[in-house]
Design a protein around this motif. Structure first.
Motif, PDB file in Angstrom:
ATOM      1  N   THR B   2      13.147  37.690   6.812  1.00 32.54           N
ATOM      2  CA  THR B   2      12.416  36.797   5.866  1.00 32.54           C
ATOM      3  C   THR B   2      12.272  37.340   4.306  1.00 32.54           C
ATOM      4  O   THR B   2      12.646  36.536   3.674  1.00 32.54           O
ATOM      5  N   PHE B   6      13.818  35.559   1.102  1.00 32.74           N
ATOM      6  CA  PHE B   6      13.036  35.247  -0.144  1.00 32.74           C
ATOM      7  C   PHE B   6      13.778  36.256  -1.277  1.00 32.74           C
ATOM      8  O   PHE B   6      13.676  35.587  -2.418  1.00 32.74           O
ATOM      9  N   PHE B  13      17.624  31.685  -8.074  1.00 32.64           N
ATOM     10  CA  PHE B  13      17.075  31.112  -9.335  1.00 32.64           C
ATOM     11  C   PHE B  13      17.183  32.029 -10.342  1.00 32.64           C
ATOM     12  O   PHE B  13      17.386  31.371 -11.678  1.00 32.64           O
ATOM     13  N   ARG B  59      12.892  33.196  11.554  1.00 33.03           N
ATOM     14  CA  ARG B  59      11.627  32.579  11.751  1.00 33.03           C
ATOM     15  C   ARG B  59      12.019  31.219  13.018  1.00 33.03           C
ATOM     16  O   ARG B  59      11.151  30.633  13.447  1.00 33.03           O
ATOM     17  N   VAL B  62      12.129  25.715  14.045  1.00 41.49           N
ATOM     18  CA  VAL B  62      10.945  25.075  13.667  1.00 41.49           C
ATOM     19  C   VAL B  62      10.297  25.593  12.495  1.00 41.49           C
ATOM     20  O   VAL B  62      10.172  24.631  11.199  1.00 41.49           O
ATOM     21  N   TYR B  63       9.974  26.632  12.270  1.00 43.46           N
ATOM     22  CA  TYR B  63       9.261  27.052  10.832  1.00 43.46           C
ATOM     23  C   TYR B  63      10.114  27.525   9.925  1.00 43.46           C
ATOM     24  O   TYR B  63       9.697  27.359   8.843  1.00 43.46           O
ATOM     25  N   ILE B  66      10.666  25.096   7.031  1.00 42.06           N
ATOM     26  CA  ILE B  66       9.621  24.953   6.155  1.00 42.06           C
ATOM     27  C   ILE B  66       9.423  26.094   5.234  1.00 42.06           C
ATOM     28  O   ILE B  66       9.389  25.918   4.122  1.00 42.06           O
ATOM     29  N   LEU B  67       9.535  27.292   5.726  1.00 37.69           N
ATOM     30  CA  LEU B  67       9.368  28.433   5.109  1.00 37.69           C
ATOM     31  C   LEU B  67      10.416  28.492   4.109  1.00 37.69           C
ATOM     32  O   LEU B  67      10.022  28.808   2.917  1.00 37.69           O
ATOM     33  N   GLY B  70       9.619  26.662   1.226  1.00 39.56           N
ATOM     34  CA  GLY B  70       8.287  27.610   0.302  1.00 39.56           C
ATOM     35  C   GLY B  70       8.795  28.618  -0.243  1.00 39.56           C
ATOM     36  O   GLY B  70       8.295  28.718  -1.297  1.00 39.56           O
ATOM     37  N   MET B  73      10.504  27.280  -3.429  1.00 39.51           N
ATOM     38  CA  MET B  73       9.354  27.042  -4.640  1.00 39.51           C
ATOM     39  C   MET B  73       8.673  28.306  -5.251  1.00 39.51           C
ATOM     40  O   MET B  73       8.707  28.607  -6.353  1.00 39.51           O
ATOM     41  N   ALA B  74       8.490  29.300  -4.291  1.00 35.52           N
ATOM     42  CA  ALA B  74       7.887  30.635  -4.869  1.00 35.52           C
ATOM     43  C   ALA B  74       8.884  31.302  -5.540  1.00 35.52           C
ATOM     44  O   ALA B  74       8.540  31.562  -6.706  1.00 35.52           O
ATOM     45  N   ALA B  76      11.533  30.113  -7.249  1.00 34.85           N
ATOM     46  CA  ALA B  76      11.330  29.303  -8.707  1.00 34.85           C
ATOM     47  C   ALA B  76      10.338  29.709  -9.393  1.00 34.85           C
ATOM     48  O   ALA B  76      10.606  29.880 -10.866  1.00 34.85           O
ATOM     49  N   ALA B  77       9.082  29.620  -9.046  1.00 34.22           N
ATOM     50  CA  ALA B  77       7.976  30.001  -9.827  1.00 34.22           C
ATOM     51  C   ALA B  77       8.007  31.494 -10.403  1.00 34.22           C
ATOM     52  O   ALA B  77       7.652  31.624 -11.450  1.00 34.22           O
TER      53      ALA B  77
END
Lengths: 527, 135
Positions: B2, B6, B13, B59, B62-63, B66-67, B70, B73-74, B76-77
């Motif tokens: 994971t 990330f 990005f 993960r 299923v998850y 989704i992660l 997330g 988005m994280a 990019a932020a």
């Protein structure tokens, strides 16, 4: 053609965002806080110890209920998770035929603490308040509140979709933030928080509507189910109720049942329901913990309460029910571990900032075009003051709520309700300030007060509770540490924004308010 | 796995950002040519795919997705905040030119950069974008 379409979308975006924007801000803010519902339940009862042995708590809950509510028709036990303050139990007392009036709701619930006995903690609604307020609001009938929130969510969906058309350049300008440039900065900040969290905002708005769908759009259910009870049977299957036999029989120990249920359900158990305890017809139903699966409609298994023999298992949900369940699960984010929770929370913060900056942008944009900036028209003044009262006032009220939780005397009568009253009294005070003071002053005062209040809470915890930041670190108990650090960060962010606002002097000839704090806003304000 | 996902998302990005003129000038002090820009964008997309694979591997189906959303988005932020709030390295001659470009008052871009230059879009965009100015 294309220009006309985009212009119409721009108007749609402006007005759908503005009209219910203040409701949306409050719903977004409380929903964001509600992702920490369980931790807040514990954080707001600092006298409680951490739960180390859930099975022992369950045993204590059973012993407590047998002692205090042996004649109840049903018991409900919420099994404590790692972040919960303990096992919340409540029961439905047997209706008395004539004579004594029914007992109030406060007498039919208790919290079983880490040591397995009923605790005497301060009376508070904890994180539950934010969770309920998110869709039920307060001081108003639930059904109106849900309609209002549902309509606001529809406006939100319209605002998001029209916003994508309106600001279509946002995807190309993705990484741009022009700082200290007045309207440009506000627009960039609005766009950035919107685009960065776009998948989140869309998902939240849409799945939020799904949670209310049976109320907002009942036609499909009306057309297919002549009896509402049948619909609920189909959506929420449960075991057939058995009438009380009248023969007393001791209830089986719940701990091995829960262990067995966890094997059958394929995941940790979250909730135990016992009907007719102490009777030969007793039934024990165990549901899987919502935190362990994406579908919010947890499977259940029912046991005979005397022999402990499994007698019923909930059927595998069909596609539509599962889809709805997964959407509600996605919305509530209960399935998530700490990482997912934080992503949800930050997404919610971005959404709150997006709504807030959109509301402020409405005034920033129009101020430059006012015929006489010294005396704006009524509509402009209304929006400007409402922005102060809601965007500035609501976070202030939330900060006061947390302080009320710490400061109200523990023995106070209906203390939990007074915590909430404190929130609304603070909000009324903020609104009065917003209507009387100059907006620039009121912004700075409210943001500064919010920041100071939030930042001081961890200090109060160190001095007056057993869960101060250092004590918790020493105990290896990271939940209160994380909560206090979050309060500090938000307090600092609010103070930074307040400082920018207070120091801001309008540039140029036209007097303008609060142009600059975009960067501090992005750093994360807004509860 | 994971964490790797990330990191890949953040890298993606960063690559997207560095394929724009303004940020490439600010951070690398070089205006990217069309070829470089395309390569950076291709690398970014590859990293997006790597992030997906890593997070789903970590993960499950299923998850994981989704992660992954997330993580996107994280990431990019994070890139957005660091590009806009971390000070750039001390300006060279070209770095100084960049501040003009960002302010929208710099010299017009050479024709090759038309499609990505800030100055053209913001400064001398011939079409008045009405919607662009709307709150």
């Amino acid at each position: 053609m294309s220009k006309g379409f985009r212009q119409s979308q721009a108007q749609l975006h402006t007005w759908s965002g503005l009209l219910l924007g203040w409701v949306l801000f409050v719903v977004f803010a409380t929903g964001t806080i509600a992702f920490w519902r369980e931790p807040l339940n514990r954080w707001m009862r600092p006298e409680l110890a951490r739960v180390e042995d859930p099975a022992g708590v369950l045993h204590g809950a059973q012993a407590f209920l047998e002692g205090s509510a042996g004649d109840a028709t049903t018991w409900f036990i919420t099994l404590p998770g790692v972040q919960a303050p303990g096992a919340q139990v409540f029961w439905i007392p047997r209706p008395t035929t004539g004579g004594a009036p029914a007992r109030g709701p406060r007498d039919t619930q208790a919290m079983i603490g880490a040591d397995g006995t009923a605790v005497a903690a301060r009376d508070t609604r904890g994180g539950e308040f934010f969770y309920r307020f998110h869709f039920d609001l307060y001081y108003m009938p639930v059904i109106y509140a849900r309609w209002l929130v549902g309509i606001a969510a529809m406006f939100m969906l319209v605002a998001i979709l029209s916003g994508i058309v309106t600001h279509k350049k946002i995807f190309r300008d993705f990484f741009t933030l022009r700082r200290a440039k007045g309207q440009r900065s506000w627009l960039d900040g609005h766009n950035a928080t919107a685009v960065l969290g776009l998948p989140f905002h869309l998902m939240m708005t849409y799945t939020g509507l799904v949670t209310l769908m049976a109320m907002l759009m009942p036609w499909a259910t009306v057309a297919n189910y002549d009896d509402e009870a049948k619909l609920f049977d189909a959506l929420f299957p449960h075991v057939e109720a058995v009438p009380r036999s009248g023969t007393p029989a001791p209830l089986v120990d719940l701990r091995p049942l829960v262990r067995d249920a966890e094997v059958r359900l394929g995941g940790p158990a979250g909730f135990v329901e016992v009907s007719e305890p102490g009777d030969a017809a007793a039934r024990v139903t165990v549901s899987r913990a919502p935190g362990s699966m994406l579908d919010s409609r947890a499977p259940k298994v029912t046991y005979d309460g005397v022999t402990g023999r499994p007698i019923w298992t909930s059927p595998v949900p069909r596609a539509a029910a599962r889809t709805a369940g997964v959407m509600v699960g996605l919305h509530a984010g209960r399935y998530g571990d700490l990482l997912i929770r934080w992503l949800y929370f930050l997404g919610g913060v971005a959404g709150t900032v997006m709504v807030a900056s959109g509301l402020v942008l409405w005034t920033v944009k129009r101020r430059e075009k006012l015929p006489d900036p010294a005396r704006p028209h009524v509509g402009f003044r209304l929006v400007e003051r409402l922005n102060v009262a809601v965007v500035g006032g609501f976070p202030f009220a939330v900060a006061c709520f947390f302080w009320a939780n710490r400061l109200l005397p523990p023995a106070m009568e209906s203390r939990a309700a007074w915590e909430v009253h404190c929130l609304f009294m603070a909000w009324v005070a903020a609104t009065l300030l917003a209507t009387t003071a100059r907006p620039a002053r009121a912004w700075a005062a409210l943001l500064g007060a919010t920041g100071a209040l939030l930042a001081l809470i961890p200090l109060h915890n160190i001095a007056f509770t057993a869960r101060g930041i250092f004590a918790s670190i020493a105990a290896g108990d990271w939940m209160p540490v994380g909560a206090d650090l979050t309060f500090l960060v938000f307090g600092a962010a609010f103070l930074a924004v307040a400082r920018r606002v207070a120091r801001f002097r309008p540039a140029g000839r036209r007097p303008r308010r609060t142009v600059a704090p975009t960067n501090a806003l992005l750093a994360e304000p807004a509860e | 796995m994971t964490a790797l996902g990330f990191l890949a998302a953040i890298g993606a990005f960063a690559m997207f950002a560095l394929s724009t003129d303004a940020h490439a000038l600010a951070r690398l002090h070089v205006r990217p040519t069309g070829h470089v820009r395309r390569r950076r964008r291709a690398a970014a997309w590859v990293l997006v795919a790597v992030a997906f694979a890593a997070i789903v591997a970590g993960r499950g189906w299923v998850y994981g997705p989704i992660l992954w959303v997330g993580a996107i988005m994280a990431a990019a932020a994070i890139v957005f905040l660091s590009l806009n709030f971390l000070p750039a390295a001390p300006g060279t001659a070209r770095g100084k030119q960049r501040s003009g470009v960002l302010a929208g008052s710099g010299p017009a871009s050479p024709p090759a950069d038309r499609d990505r230059g800030y100055d053209r879009r913001r400064g001398v965009d011939p079409r008045p974008g009405p919607a662009d100015r709307t709150g």
